[in-house]
Enzyme design. Sequence first.
Site, PDB file in Angstrom:
ATOM      1  N   MET A  30       1.155  -1.142  -0.114  1.00  0.00           N
ATOM      2  CA  MET A  30      -0.207   0.075  -0.045  1.00  0.00           C
ATOM      3  C   MET A  30       0.619   1.408  -0.076  1.00  0.00           C
ATOM      4  O   MET A  30       0.446   2.276   0.349  1.00  0.00           O
ATOM      5  CB  MET A  30      -0.765  -0.281   1.636  1.00  0.00           C
ATOM      6  CG  MET A  30      -2.209  -1.345   1.567  1.00  0.00           C
ATOM      7  SD  MET A  30      -3.638  -0.972   1.945  1.00  0.00           S
ATOM      8  CE  MET A  30      -2.950  -0.833   3.790  1.00  0.00           C
ATOM      9  N   HIS A  34       9.237   1.080   3.781  1.00  0.00           N
ATOM     10  CA  HIS A  34      10.395   0.960   4.798  1.00  0.00           C
ATOM     11  C   HIS A  34      10.791   0.122   4.013  1.00  0.00           C
ATOM     12  O   HIS A  34      10.779  -1.103   3.522  1.00  0.00           O
ATOM     13  CB  HIS A  34       8.991   1.288   5.914  1.00  0.00           C
ATOM     14  CG  HIS A  34       8.209   0.196   6.447  1.00  0.00           C
ATOM     15  ND1 HIS A  34       8.510  -1.255   5.965  1.00  0.00           N
ATOM     16  CD2 HIS A  34       6.623  -0.262   6.248  1.00  0.00           C
ATOM     17  CE1 HIS A  34       6.994  -2.033   6.229  1.00  0.00           C
ATOM     18  NE2 HIS A  34       6.543  -1.145   6.440  1.00  0.00           N
ATOM     19  N   GLY A  36      11.000  -3.137   5.839  1.00  0.00           N
ATOM     20  CA  GLY A  36       9.963  -4.341   5.495  1.00  0.00           C
ATOM     21  C   GLY A  36       9.361  -4.764   4.077  1.00  0.00           C
ATOM     22  O   GLY A  36      10.125  -5.587   4.001  1.00  0.00           O
ATOM     23  N   HIS A  37       8.959  -3.837   3.783  1.00  0.00           N
ATOM     24  CA  HIS A  37       8.717  -3.467   1.999  1.00  0.00           C
ATOM     25  C   HIS A  37       9.545  -3.919   0.926  1.00  0.00           C
ATOM     26  O   HIS A  37       9.931  -5.378   0.533  1.00  0.00           O
ATOM     27  CB  HIS A  37       7.619  -2.596   1.680  1.00  0.00           C
ATOM     28  CG  HIS A  37       6.806  -1.752   2.218  1.00  0.00           C
ATOM     29  ND1 HIS A  37       6.334  -0.717   2.646  1.00  0.00           N
ATOM     30  CD2 HIS A  37       5.716  -2.393   2.594  1.00  0.00           C
ATOM     31  CE1 HIS A  37       5.823  -0.291   3.314  1.00  0.00           C
ATOM     32  NE2 HIS A  37       4.767  -2.007   2.912  1.00  0.00           N
ATOM     33  N   GLN A  61     -10.427  -2.683   1.889  1.00  0.00           N
ATOM     34  CA  GLN A  61     -10.062  -3.598   3.511  1.00  0.00           C
ATOM     35  C   GLN A  61      -9.855  -2.340   4.333  1.00  0.00           C
ATOM     36  O   GLN A  61      -9.435  -2.884   5.576  1.00  0.00           O
ATOM     37  CB  GLN A  61      -9.096  -3.651   2.955  1.00  0.00           C
ATOM     38  CG  GLN A  61      -7.820  -3.063   3.141  1.00  0.00           C
ATOM     39  CD  GLN A  61      -6.562  -3.364   2.299  1.00  0.00           C
ATOM     40  OE1 GLN A  61      -6.509  -3.763   1.201  1.00  0.00           O
ATOM     41  NE2 GLN A  61      -5.651  -3.408   3.065  1.00  0.00           N
ATOM     42  N   GLY A 147       4.604 -10.091   4.337  1.00  0.00           N
ATOM     43  CA  GLY A 147       4.830 -10.432   5.536  1.00  0.00           C
ATOM     44  C   GLY A 147       4.455 -10.665   6.942  1.00  0.00           C
ATOM     45  O   GLY A 147       3.103 -10.807   6.352  1.00  0.00           O
ATOM     46  N   LYS A 149       4.770 -10.218   9.443  1.00  0.00           N
ATOM     47  CA  LYS A 149       4.485  -9.140  10.253  1.00  0.00           C
ATOM     48  C   LYS A 149       2.666  -9.516   9.988  1.00  0.00           C
ATOM     49  O   LYS A 149       1.611  -9.309  11.255  1.00  0.00           O
ATOM     50  CB  LYS A 149       4.433  -7.641  10.208  1.00  0.00           C
ATOM     51  CG  LYS A 149       4.083  -6.741  10.341  1.00  0.00           C
ATOM     52  CD  LYS A 149       4.811  -5.965  11.052  1.00  0.00           C
ATOM     53  CE  LYS A 149       3.483  -4.206  11.495  1.00  0.00           C
ATOM     54  NZ  LYS A 149       2.116  -4.419  10.392  1.00  0.00           N
ATOM     55  N   GLN A 153      -3.259 -12.448   7.182  1.00  0.00           N
ATOM     56  CA  GLN A 153      -3.112 -11.661   6.160  1.00  0.00           C
ATOM     57  C   GLN A 153      -2.498 -13.222   5.912  1.00  0.00           C
ATOM     58  O   GLN A 153      -3.443 -13.655   3.875  1.00  0.00           O
ATOM     59  CB  GLN A 153      -2.412 -10.422   6.185  1.00  0.00           C
ATOM     60  CG  GLN A 153      -2.303 -10.326   4.469  1.00  0.00           C
ATOM     61  CD  GLN A 153      -1.719  -8.753   4.152  1.00  0.00           C
ATOM     62  OE1 GLN A 153      -2.517  -8.026   4.621  1.00  0.00           O
ATOM     63  NE2 GLN A 153      -0.425  -8.628   3.717  1.00  0.00           N
ATOM     64  N   ARG A 187       2.804   2.780   9.557  1.00  0.00           N
ATOM     65  CA  ARG A 187       1.511   3.580  10.713  1.00  0.00           C
ATOM     66  C   ARG A 187       2.297   4.622  11.707  1.00  0.00           C
ATOM     67  O   ARG A 187       2.113   5.132  12.381  1.00  0.00           O
ATOM     68  CB  ARG A 187       0.477   2.685  11.371  1.00  0.00           C
ATOM     69  CG  ARG A 187      -0.706   2.579  10.320  1.00  0.00           C
ATOM     70  CD  ARG A 187      -1.825   1.827  10.277  1.00  0.00           C
ATOM     71  NE  ARG A 187      -3.321   2.071   9.874  1.00  0.00           N
ATOM     72  CZ  ARG A 187      -3.251   0.882   8.880  1.00  0.00           C
ATOM     73  NH1 ARG A 187      -2.157  -0.420   9.326  1.00  0.00           N
ATOM     74  NH2 ARG A 187      -4.387   0.674   8.079  1.00  0.00           N
TER      75      ARG A 187
HETATM   76  P1  AMP Z   1       1.153  -3.034   3.300  1.00  0.00           P
HETATM   77  O1  AMP Z   1       2.040  -2.086   2.804  1.00  0.00           O
HETATM   78  O2  AMP Z   1       1.124  -2.630   5.024  1.00  0.00           O
HETATM   79  O3  AMP Z   1      -0.082  -3.074   2.739  1.00  0.00           O
HETATM   80  O4  AMP Z   1       2.196  -3.973   2.990  1.00  0.00           O
HETATM   81  C1  AMP Z   1       2.682  -5.242   2.470  1.00  0.00           C
HETATM   82  C2  AMP Z   1       3.837  -6.035   2.857  1.00  0.00           C
HETATM   83  O5  AMP Z   1       4.836  -5.134   3.268  1.00  0.00           O
HETATM   84  C3  AMP Z   1       2.749  -7.219   3.379  1.00  0.00           C
HETATM   85  O6  AMP Z   1       3.185  -7.837   3.169  1.00  0.00           O
HETATM   86  C4  AMP Z   1       3.530  -6.787   4.788  1.00  0.00           C
HETATM   87  O7  AMP Z   1       2.629  -8.089   5.757  1.00  0.00           O
HETATM   88  C5  AMP Z   1       4.617  -6.291   4.495  1.00  0.00           C
HETATM   89  N1  AMP Z   1       5.534  -5.432   5.698  1.00  0.00           N
HETATM   90  C6  AMP Z   1       4.698  -4.788   6.629  1.00  0.00           C
HETATM   91  N2  AMP Z   1       5.711  -4.021   7.320  1.00  0.00           N
HETATM   92  C7  AMP Z   1       6.737  -5.175   7.701  1.00  0.00           C
HETATM   93  C8  AMP Z   1       7.931  -6.319   8.193  1.00  0.00           C
HETATM   94  N3  AMP Z   1       8.050  -4.599   9.058  1.00  0.00           N
HETATM   95  N4  AMP Z   1       8.458  -6.590   7.862  1.00  0.00           N
HETATM   96  C9  AMP Z   1       7.751  -7.344   6.731  1.00  0.00           C
HETATM   97  N5  AMP Z   1       7.129  -6.900   6.266  1.00  0.00           N
HETATM   98  C10 AMP Z   1       5.930  -6.590   6.420  1.00  0.00           C
END
Ligand code: AMP
Length: 290
Positions: A30, A34, A36-37, A61, A147, A149, A153, A187
């Site tokens: 989304m 960072h 993680g992504h 969602q 992820g 995390k 999901q 967030r």
């Molecule tokens: P989001 O943009 O929050 O929808 O996350 C996109 C993808 O990045 C999803 O598969 C999340 O699980 C993953 N994700 C978000 N934060 C982390 C993190 N800290 N470590 C690993 N994957 C992450």
Amino acid sequence: MEVIESRKQMQERAESLRLAGHTVALVPTMGFLHEGHLELMKVGKRHSDKLIISIFVNPTQFGPSEDLGKYPRDTEGDLEKARKVGVDFVFLPSTQEMYPEGYQTRLQVERVTQHLCGISRPGHFEGVATVVAKLLNITKPHMAIFGQKDFQQLTVISRMVMDLNMDIQIIGVPTVREPDGLAMSSRNKFLSPEERESALSLRKSLDLAGEMFMEGERGARVIKKAIESLILSHPHTEIDYVTLCDPVTLEDVETLTDETLLALAVRVGTTRLIDNRVLCKGSDQIISRS
Ligand code: AMP
């Protein structure tokens, strides 16, 4: 790196990648990227030779009282980060492109969505499953990376792919954390310095549960109580759930087995944070599912 906004054009590109014999990976996001992504993207690159990411803040969602309007966005910054990691294609559709006039289909994964975040966020996983199915149909990957995390999901998507016989490998990547252990999240930017301190109660809870587990505690109620008082001893915290459950069915357990998922959702100020750890002998995270 090519940025594509049209689903038709993305499908045509994806088709030609497949016809040319490439192995294609998708990382759905989304945005407001960072580390993680970026880690998901690096894993994607290691497993494929063409990496597509999607950036789409999916309205279906978010519940009516949730933070869709204020969800952080930084398209320019995201494209720069993606370019540096070596992403080949960014699929960047508008809401209108994803949900055109007349759109009326939603996908429901049944039992695993009825626990954890599914309780306080009704309809959330219908929105997630639907948009991920659409993204998979548009980008035609051989594999998609998620992820751990967002453990639930990952479970929902793995279930959907299995149940609908989608020929796509789902890869789970361990949570990437800040140096002090806070799980990275788009967030986190909403946290004030004091809330940022209280947010560490999630990571501390995982550690506490890990220690109790290693010392032989197997009573879910005992561990849950210890975690709840740890979290609530930090200011600005409000617990949504502290759950010990089976990592496959996500059903609550009373007695921990050799592999139990601890999942947390805590509101810190107005920011809702989640975190989790699989408590098991030896390693404490599941590395990959398909
Ligand atoms: P989001 O943009 O929050 O929808 O996350 C996109 C993808 O990045 C999803 O598969 C999340 O699980 C993953 N994700 C978000 N934060 C982390 C993190 N800290 N470590 C690993 N994957 C992450």
